[in-house]
Structure formats: structure tokens, C-alpha cells
Design an enzyme around this catalytic site. Structure first.
Site, mmCIF file in Angstrom:
data_model
loop_
_atom_site.group_PDB
_atom_site.id
_atom_site.type_symbol
_atom_site.label_atom_id
_atom_site.label_comp_id
_atom_site.label_asym_id
_atom_site.label_seq_id
_atom_site.Cartn_x
_atom_site.Cartn_y
_atom_site.Cartn_z
ATOM 1 N N ASP A 150 -18.865 22.642 76.530
ATOM 2 C CA ASP A 150 -18.362 24.013 76.511
ATOM 3 C C ASP A 150 -17.653 24.302 75.179
ATOM 4 O O ASP A 150 -16.687 23.620 74.818
ATOM 5 C CB ASP A 150 -17.392 24.166 77.699
ATOM 6 N N GLY A 199 -24.011 32.246 75.392
ATOM 7 C CA GLY A 199 -25.172 32.986 74.884
ATOM 8 C C GLY A 199 -25.029 33.452 73.445
ATOM 9 O O GLY A 199 -25.870 34.206 72.948
ATOM 10 N N ASP A 220 -18.732 34.160 81.722
ATOM 11 C CA ASP A 220 -18.588 33.639 83.092
ATOM 12 C C ASP A 220 -18.966 34.628 84.208
ATOM 13 O O ASP A 220 -18.652 35.806 84.146
ATOM 14 C CB ASP A 220 -17.138 33.217 83.328
HETATM 15 C C1 GAL Z 1 -15.424 28.365 80.624
HETATM 16 C C2 GAL Z 1 -16.779 28.144 81.238
HETATM 17 C C3 GAL Z 1 -16.595 27.979 82.726
HETATM 18 C C4 GAL Z 1 -15.676 26.796 82.980
HETATM 19 C C5 GAL Z 1 -14.353 26.969 82.225
HETATM 20 C C6 GAL Z 1 -13.493 25.719 82.326
HETATM 21 O O1 GAL Z 1 -15.550 28.504 79.247
HETATM 22 O O2 GAL Z 1 -17.623 29.221 80.950
HETATM 23 O O3 GAL Z 1 -17.844 27.795 83.349
HETATM 24 O O4 GAL Z 1 -16.321 25.620 82.572
HETATM 25 O O5 GAL Z 1 -14.571 27.254 80.867
HETATM 26 O O6 GAL Z 1 -12.345 25.794 81.560
#
Ligand code: GAL
Length: 395
Positions: A150, A199, A220
Site C-alpha cells: 500500500d 489507481g 477505498d
Molecule cells: C488504505 C487502503 C485500505 C487499507 C488501509 C490500511 O490505504 O486503501 O484498503 O489497507 O490503507 O491502513
């Protein structure tokens, strides 16, 4: 001079060989969209070792594993500190990652984990920046089968190091993913690489090149119809970028989390299946109602998602609140979704020739669980508000 030239040739050859083995690996890994569970949508930062074990148990006892859900993925907040040698350890919520991995494997399931190319994850835990090889080796030693990577704080590094030049920033982002991909390859363990950078920079165009098996196409998801449908219907046009080993990921499922109606969750599941999306349940598996189980484990819907042809579906038409989406399936079959995005029930007519189908077809209404027999020229259905009629059609 000549020696340098030969050295360059050798290097290029080695690189080619590495990329060759890489794409061979990607086609067997995630040959169909990954299915499983992820802790984030329900447990977020509260997730513990016990929750993950309970999810693994429930995945088996509910029948989900046998329906195809195999990955048990811990999202953010498992991370602890690095030791003096730089090795990452889990925090007190996860006393023993190797033992947890063994437990998951003993249930016939696979083990997934989460990190970031930045120094910190989105929940401000330790990321993999500068420790990519070491972390990949650690994950492999724990028996990890899936890594969600991420972007998070790596966005700041992109900003700082590119001095505001978006081209350089995007190149840095690609390098960061490729770096972890190569680190994973070095471990020799097949680990699915799930890219999560929302994306940015049309990731679907370069995700496979840097070793991604799937990539998030959006920000999200949330457990409400407005956000789910905005994401789901917003996937139009991306079908050509997906295929075996490399999938578009419109984010994890919210089915069973309680803030959508039965029809809205059916829309969610149907659309994700037509999109050949990863099916990662995001609810508390130990507390599922029959309705939730019926949606997550509908065999005909899962068969569409996992179809062997590996072609993502797309929008056929949109007229006001009604949208018709189709997905080509193996053996000439087709999935057809008649979606009503409006706030009142609608009558939707599907004309077979619009989808290149012959005038006589056989169809099954999947959520009604009934075969419709031979149909001629068109089919008209009542579709509830925010709902769907999902057909499997055979010419
Ligand atoms: C976001 C991600 C989520 C989750 C979250 C955890 O950036 O899109 O799916 O993983 O971080 O902190």
C-alpha cells in the site's frame, strides 16, 4: 570499451531472463481473481491474532473455503518494531506470525500480509522502505502467500525526490513496486503481489510490467450503496487490461457489514463477478447471517467471477438509471447483469442482438435460482431499486 559493451549485453540478457521467469510465474499465480478474506473492512486497526484465527476457522466451517475462498489476509496494524539488524517483528496483537501462518495453512488456507513501500503504513506502522529484501525474506519464512503493498507514506518520498515533476514521481512509484516484486522473486516463494495505490497514473497500464498480480483501481470502498456503486460502475472501460495473473481490483467486499440492503449487496457481488474482481470478503466471518452466506457463497456467481476464459466484463449500455453489463465466459456463455441504479423498481429489457447473441438463448436467473428455458429475441425483467437481475446465458 568492448568489455563494457559485453558486460551490458550480459546484464540485458540477465534482466530479460529474470523478466521471462517473472511473467511465467505471474500466469500461474492468481490465474483467476484471488478469493479470500481481509481484516480491514470490519476490524480495521483492532484486528488481532485471535480474530484472524477465528476468520480462518469460520472460512472452513461456513463452507467458504470449499466455495473457493482461500486467502486469509491481515491488513494494516500487525507491524511491530525492527530489531538491531533491521528485521521486522509483529506487535503484541500478533505474538507469533510463523505460528499463525502454520495455523492458517493447517486449515487448507493461504496466508496474506500487508506492508507499504514507504517508511510508514497508512495507519502509521512500520513500512518496508529500505528493507524490501529483508522483509520479503521474513514474509517467506513466515509462510506468507500474498502481500498487499500500500503506497501510503511513499507518496511523500515521491513528492520530495521528484521536486514536483509528476513524470519522475510516477517513475519512482513504479520502481518501488518493482523493487518489492524482485525481492519476492528472490525468496523463491510464490507470493501474490497486490498493488494498492488507488489507481494513480493509470496503474492498469503498467501494473503487470512491475510484477503486480492485481492493482487497486480506486480509492477505498465504504459500506454504503453510493460509494460501492460509484466504484463498481466506474470500472467501465478497464476490461482490456485484466487477464489471468493480472487483475483490476475495485477493492474488497463489504457484503455482510450491515449498511446495505440485500439487493444492494447482490448488486455488489454481481458487479464484482462481472468485473472479474478479486473476491475478498471484508466482514466478520464468525457472525454471518444466512443472507450474507447466500450472497458470498452463491456458486453460480462465483463461477462467473472465476470463469476460465479470464476475460473481464464491461458495460454494454446505460440509459438513465438502467445499466446492462456483460461478461464473455468460457464455451460461448455470457453473464448479463441488468442493473437498476435508481430509487424505484424498474422494468429493464435486454435485446439479445445488442450483445451479439443469437435470437434464441437459454438463460438462468442466478439470484432467483431458476432456469428460464429458451428465450427469443429479448428478455424483460422487473429489477428492484439498487438491485440486479443476473443471468447466465448460453446461446
Ligand atoms: C488504505 C487502503 C485500505 C487499507 C488501509 C490500511 O490505504 O486503501 O484498503 O489497507 O490503507 O491502513
Amino acid at each position: 570499451m568492448q568489455r563494457t559493451f559485453h558486460f551490458c549485453l550480459l546484464l540485458a540478457g540477465l534482466l530479460l531472463a529474470a523478466t521471462g521467469s517473472l511473467s511465467a510465474q505471474s500466469t500461474t499465480l492468481a490465474a483467476t481473481p484471488p478469493m479470500g478474506w481481509n481484516s480491514w473492512n470490519h476490524f480495521a486497526g483492532q484486528v488481532t491474532d485471535a480474530d484472524v484465527r477465528a476468520a480462518a476457522d469460520a472460512m472452513v466451517s461456513s463452507g467458504m473455503r470449499d466455495a473457493g475462498y482461500v486467502y486469509v489476509n491481515i491488513d494494516d496494524t500487525w507491524e511491530g518494531q525492527r530489531d538491531a539488524k533491521g528485521f521486522i517483528h509483529s506487535n503484541s496483537k500478533f505474538p507469533d506470525m510463523k505460528a499463525l501462518g502454520d495455523y492458517i495453512h493447517s486449515r487448507g488456507l493461504k496466508f496474506g500480509i500487508y506492508s507499504s513501500p514507504g517508511p510508514q503504513t497508512c495507519a502509521r506502522y512500520e513500512g518496508s522502505y529500505g528493507h524490501e529484501d529483508q522483509d520479503a525474506a521474513t514474509y517467506a519464512s513466515w509462510g506468507v502467500d500474498y502481500l498487499k503493498y500500500d503506497l501510503c507514506s511513499y507518496g511523500n518520498i515521491m513528492k520530495d525526490e521528484s521536486h514536483g515533476d509528476p513524470k519522475i514521481a510516477n517513475a519512482l512509484m513504479q520502481q518501488a513496486y518493482e523493487k518489492m516484486h524482485r525481492a519476492i522473486l528472490k525468496t523463491g516463494r510464490p507470493i501474490v503481489l497486490s498493488m494498492c495505490q488507488y489507481g494513480w497514473d493509470e496503474v492498469w497500464k503498467w501494473g503487470p510490467k512491475v510484477g503486480g498480480n492485481l492493482w487497486r483501481t480506486t480509492d477505498d470502498i465504504k459500506d454504503n450503496y453510493a460509494r460501492m456503486s460509484q466504484i463498481g460502475f466506474g470500472q467501465a472501460g478497464l476490461a482490456k487490461y485484466a487477464g489471468p495473473g493480472h487483475w483490476n481490483d475495485p477493492d474488497m467486499l463489504e457484503v455482510g457489514n450491515g449498511h446495505m440492503s440485500r439487493d444492494e449487496y447482490r448488486t455488489h457481488m454481481s458487479l464484482w463477478a462481472i468485473l472479474a474482481a478479486p473476491l475478498l470478503a471484508g466482514n466478520d466471518l464468525s457472525q454471518m447471517t444466512q443472507e450474507t452466506k447466500d450472497i458470498l457463497m452463491n456458486k453460480d456467481v462465483i463461477a462467473i467471477d472465476q470463469d476460465a476464459l479470464g476475460k473481464q466484463g464491461d458495460r454494454l449500455s446505460a440509459e438513465g438509471p438502467q445499466e446492462i453489463w456483460t461478461r464473455p465466459l468460457a464455451n460461448g456463455a455470457m453473464a448479463v447483469g441488468l442493473f437498476n441504479r435508481g430509487d424505484f423498481p424498474l422494468t429493464i429489457t435486454f435485446h439479445f442482438k445488442d450483445a451479439g447473441l443469437p435470437s434464441t438463448i437459454h438463460a438462468r436467473d442466478i439470484w432467483a435460482g431458476k432456469d428460464l428455458g429458451p428465450l427469443h429475441d429479448s428478455y424483460t425483467a422487473e429489477v428492484p431499486q439498487h438491485g440486479v437481475v443476473l443471468l447466465r446465458v448460453q446461446p
